[in-house]
Enzyme design. Structure first.
Site, PDB file in Angstrom:
ATOM      1  N   HIS A 110      43.356  50.302  45.352  1.00 50.03           N
ATOM      2  CA  HIS A 110      42.718  48.983  46.290  1.00 50.03           C
ATOM      3  C   HIS A 110      42.627  49.724  47.887  1.00 50.03           C
ATOM      4  O   HIS A 110      43.617  50.531  48.239  1.00 50.03           O
ATOM      5  CB  HIS A 110      43.733  48.204  46.254  1.00 50.03           C
ATOM      6  CG  HIS A 110      43.125  46.647  46.342  1.00 50.03           C
ATOM      7  ND1 HIS A 110      41.681  46.605  46.214  1.00 50.03           N
ATOM      8  CD2 HIS A 110      43.440  45.518  46.772  1.00 50.03           C
ATOM      9  CE1 HIS A 110      41.469  45.172  46.322  1.00 50.03           C
ATOM     10  NE2 HIS A 110      42.253  44.687  46.703  1.00 50.03           N
TER      11      HIS A 110
ATOM     12  N   TRP B 201      39.471  38.735  34.556  1.00 47.94           N
ATOM     13  CA  TRP B 201      40.745  38.819  35.547  1.00 47.94           C
ATOM     14  C   TRP B 201      41.190  37.619  35.941  1.00 47.94           C
ATOM     15  O   TRP B 201      40.766  36.701  36.388  1.00 47.94           O
ATOM     16  CB  TRP B 201      40.026  39.724  36.923  1.00 47.94           C
ATOM     17  CG  TRP B 201      41.026  39.773  37.992  1.00 47.94           C
ATOM     18  CD1 TRP B 201      40.558  39.360  39.312  1.00 47.94           C
ATOM     19  CD2 TRP B 201      42.034  40.670  38.005  1.00 47.94           C
ATOM     20  NE1 TRP B 201      41.816  39.744  40.125  1.00 47.94           N
ATOM     21  CE2 TRP B 201      42.447  40.636  39.512  1.00 47.94           C
ATOM     22  CE3 TRP B 201      42.849  41.368  37.113  1.00 47.94           C
ATOM     23  CZ2 TRP B 201      43.642  41.205  39.944  1.00 47.94           C
ATOM     24  CZ3 TRP B 201      43.948  41.774  37.750  1.00 47.94           C
ATOM     25  CH2 TRP B 201      44.365  41.969  39.123  1.00 47.94           C
TER      26      TRP B 201
ATOM     27  N   ASP C  66      46.646  39.625  36.410  1.00 48.26           N
ATOM     28  CA  ASP C  66      47.231  39.868  37.745  1.00 48.26           C
ATOM     29  C   ASP C  66      48.637  39.446  37.957  1.00 48.26           C
ATOM     30  O   ASP C  66      48.560  38.088  38.244  1.00 48.26           O
ATOM     31  CB  ASP C  66      46.264  39.274  38.905  1.00 48.26           C
ATOM     32  CG  ASP C  66      46.638  39.666  40.318  1.00 48.26           C
ATOM     33  OD1 ASP C  66      47.709  40.402  40.527  1.00 48.26           O
ATOM     34  OD2 ASP C  66      46.145  38.831  41.295  1.00 48.26           O
TER      35      ASP C  66
ATOM     36  N   SER D 179      43.162  35.978  38.040  1.00 44.73           N
ATOM     37  CA  SER D 179      43.260  36.516  39.538  1.00 44.73           C
ATOM     38  C   SER D 179      44.275  35.639  40.198  1.00 44.73           C
ATOM     39  O   SER D 179      44.234  34.308  40.387  1.00 44.73           O
ATOM     40  CB  SER D 179      41.896  36.389  40.215  1.00 44.73           C
ATOM     41  OG  SER D 179      42.252  36.265  41.602  1.00 44.73           O
ATOM     42  N   GLY D 180      45.329  36.364  40.956  1.00 40.99           N
ATOM     43  CA  GLY D 180      46.332  35.516  41.621  1.00 40.99           C
ATOM     44  C   GLY D 180      45.986  35.135  42.919  1.00 40.99           C
ATOM     45  O   GLY D 180      45.918  33.906  43.299  1.00 40.99           O
ATOM     46  N   PHE D 181      44.808  35.574  43.511  1.00 41.10           N
ATOM     47  CA  PHE D 181      44.014  35.092  44.749  1.00 41.10           C
ATOM     48  C   PHE D 181      43.168  33.931  44.125  1.00 41.10           C
ATOM     49  O   PHE D 181      43.257  32.993  44.980  1.00 41.10           O
ATOM     50  CB  PHE D 181      43.067  36.350  45.275  1.00 41.10           C
ATOM     51  CG  PHE D 181      42.386  35.950  46.447  1.00 41.10           C
ATOM     52  CD1 PHE D 181      42.925  36.206  47.742  1.00 41.10           C
ATOM     53  CD2 PHE D 181      41.205  35.219  46.340  1.00 41.10           C
ATOM     54  CE1 PHE D 181      42.129  35.680  48.827  1.00 41.10           C
ATOM     55  CE2 PHE D 181      40.456  34.768  47.406  1.00 41.10           C
ATOM     56  CZ  PHE D 181      40.769  35.080  48.762  1.00 41.10           C
TER      57      PHE D 181
ATOM     58  N   ASP E 286      47.526  33.519  48.996  1.00 37.57           N
ATOM     59  CA  ASP E 286      47.939  34.438  47.877  1.00 37.57           C
ATOM     60  C   ASP E 286      49.174  35.319  48.262  1.00 37.57           C
ATOM     61  O   ASP E 286      48.986  36.185  48.908  1.00 37.57           O
ATOM     62  CB  ASP E 286      46.747  35.403  47.385  1.00 37.57           C
ATOM     63  CG  ASP E 286      47.117  36.264  46.351  1.00 37.57           C
ATOM     64  OD1 ASP E 286      48.002  35.883  45.675  1.00 37.57           O
ATOM     65  OD2 ASP E 286      46.356  37.347  46.329  1.00 37.57           O
TER      66      ASP E 286
ATOM     67  N   ARG F 145      49.286  49.417  39.801  1.00 36.08           N
ATOM     68  CA  ARG F 145      48.404  49.455  41.194  1.00 36.08           C
ATOM     69  C   ARG F 145      49.160  49.778  42.429  1.00 36.08           C
ATOM     70  O   ARG F 145      50.238  49.178  42.765  1.00 36.08           O
ATOM     71  CB  ARG F 145      48.023  47.925  41.345  1.00 36.08           C
ATOM     72  CG  ARG F 145      47.476  47.453  42.724  1.00 36.08           C
ATOM     73  CD  ARG F 145      46.959  46.005  42.807  1.00 36.08           C
ATOM     74  NE  ARG F 145      46.712  45.533  44.004  1.00 36.08           N
ATOM     75  CZ  ARG F 145      46.158  44.276  43.966  1.00 36.08           C
ATOM     76  NH1 ARG F 145      45.642  43.607  43.069  1.00 36.08           N
ATOM     77  NH2 ARG F 145      45.785  43.774  45.224  1.00 36.08           N
TER      78      ARG F 145
HETATM   79  C1  SPV Z   1      43.244  39.134  43.026  1.00 36.71           C
HETATM   80  O1  SPV Z   1      42.072  38.606  42.766  1.00 36.71           O
HETATM   81  O2  SPV Z   1      44.258  38.346  43.055  1.00 36.71           O
HETATM   82  C2  SPV Z   1      43.651  40.570  43.415  1.00 36.71           C
HETATM   83  C3  SPV Z   1      42.383  41.362  44.262  1.00 36.71           C
HETATM   84  O3  SPV Z   1      44.685  40.947  43.384  1.00 36.71           O
HETATM   85  S1  SPV Z   1      42.533  41.227  46.084  1.00 36.71           S
HETATM   86  O4  SPV Z   1      42.756  39.819  46.408  1.00 36.71           O
HETATM   87  O5  SPV Z   1      41.415  41.932  46.793  1.00 36.71           O
HETATM   88  O6  SPV Z   1      44.006  41.666  46.374  1.00 36.71           O
HETATM   89 MG    MG Z   2      46.196  39.442  42.907  1.00 37.87          MG
END
Ligand code: SPV
Ligand code: MG
Length: 291
Positions: free
Chosen positions: A187, A41, A82, A43-45, A55, A156
């Site tokens: 989510h 993944w 993401d 991931s943006g976070f 984020d 999503r």
């Molecule tokens: C990410 O990991 O960037 C997500 C998941 O989008 S969350 O941070 O839980 O939204």
């Molecule tokens: Mg994200």
């Protein structure tokens, strides 16, 4: 050689549930691959946290793409990118899909929030959703822009995150399937899995679901599989949290001990980093080309 996107589709069909690990760097991707995950993944976070930023659409598409390309260069695993809200409207989505597919992504997740987004798990975060029709257009644009039919477009919905309830979440999920989404990510930030389990049981859509069990860690693979229609689970922030725990522990001990005399026994040896850097190959290349 099958493309990573094709392999991801086959793996979903074979196993019924793929395990996708969050990454923020090529090193974390290599470690996830060695541990045995089915995919990564982007991931943006995690990437935001790597920059020490929240984020909230602060990381640019270029920054995220650069990291994703670097990750793709050091792993054979399929990458689920993401792309947050898709960086704007349907036109931005078309551009993003082309760039991400060309850069090695096998799938994207696009969320139905307005740009700029606010991270989903923050207590009392501003969570504003796009009108359904507008997000359907973004999904249609994503599907039309992909080159390979194997590339997976995941829609999503943040309806539960926004507190709009299960009916709205189901309505949105179905509308996104109608627009062509291959999977729907649902989510929730509730601290137990009840919302997700209830959504899964009520889901009548023709495509499988994706979840990110960050807030409700007790939803393990046995429970997920029992629900029957969730085919992908994303471990959304576990890479950056594990790295943070390890660094906090080591850094604090070095200060407390007044040196590295103790910490060095409990962290990997530098030879392990050499291995991950593929130093063996460099040595072989040196012998071959620099002799
Ligand atoms: C990410 O990991 O960037 C997500 C998941 O989008 S969350 O941070 O839980 O939204
Ligand atoms: Mg994200």
């Amino acid at each position: 050689m099958l493309s990573p996107a094709k392999r991801l589709r086959l793996r979903i069909a074979e196993t019924g549930l793929v395990h996708i690990m969050a990454t923020h760097s090529p090193l974390s991707a290599i470690l996830a691959e060695e541990a045995g995950f089915d995919g990564l993944w982007a991931s943006g976070f995690e990437l935001s946290a790597l920059y020490g930023l929240p984020d909230m659409s602060l990381i640019s598409m270029t920054q995220h793409l650069d990291m994703m390309r670097a990750i793709a260069g050091r792993t054979t695993l399929p990458i689920v990118a993401d792309i947050d809200t898709g960086y704007g409207n349907a036109i931005n989505v078309i551009h993003a899909i082309r760039e991400y597919e060309r850069s090695g992504a096998s799938a994207v997740v696009i969320e139905d929030k307005t740009f700029p987004k606010v991270t989903s798990l923050a207590a009392d975060g501003r969570q504003e959703l796009l009108p359904i029709e507008e997000f359907q257009s973004k999904i249609r644009a994503a599907v039309a822009a992909r080159q390979s039919a194997d590339f997976i477009v995941i829609a999503r919905t943040e309806a539960l995150i926004a507190g709009l309830g299960e009916d709205e979440a189901l309505k949105r999920g179905l509308a996104y399937v109608e627009a062509g989404a291959d999977m729907v990510l649902i989510h929730s930030k509730k601290k137990d899995p009840s919302e997700i389990e209830s959504f899964s049981r009520s889901w009548k859509g023709s495509v499988p679901l994706v979840i990110v069990p960050n807030a409700y860690p007790e939803l393990d693979s046995t429970r997920i599989k029992a629900l029957g229609n969730i085919k992908m689970t994303i471990y959304g922030n576990y890479g950056i949290r594990a790295a943070t725990t390890a660094m906090q522990d080591a850094f604090r001990r070095i200060i407390a001990d007044g040196g590295v005399q103790n910490v060095h026994k409990s962290i990997v040896k530098v030879e392990e980093i050499f291995r991950l850097q593929n130093m063996e190959q460099v040595k072989a290349d040196e012998a071959r080309f620099l002799a």
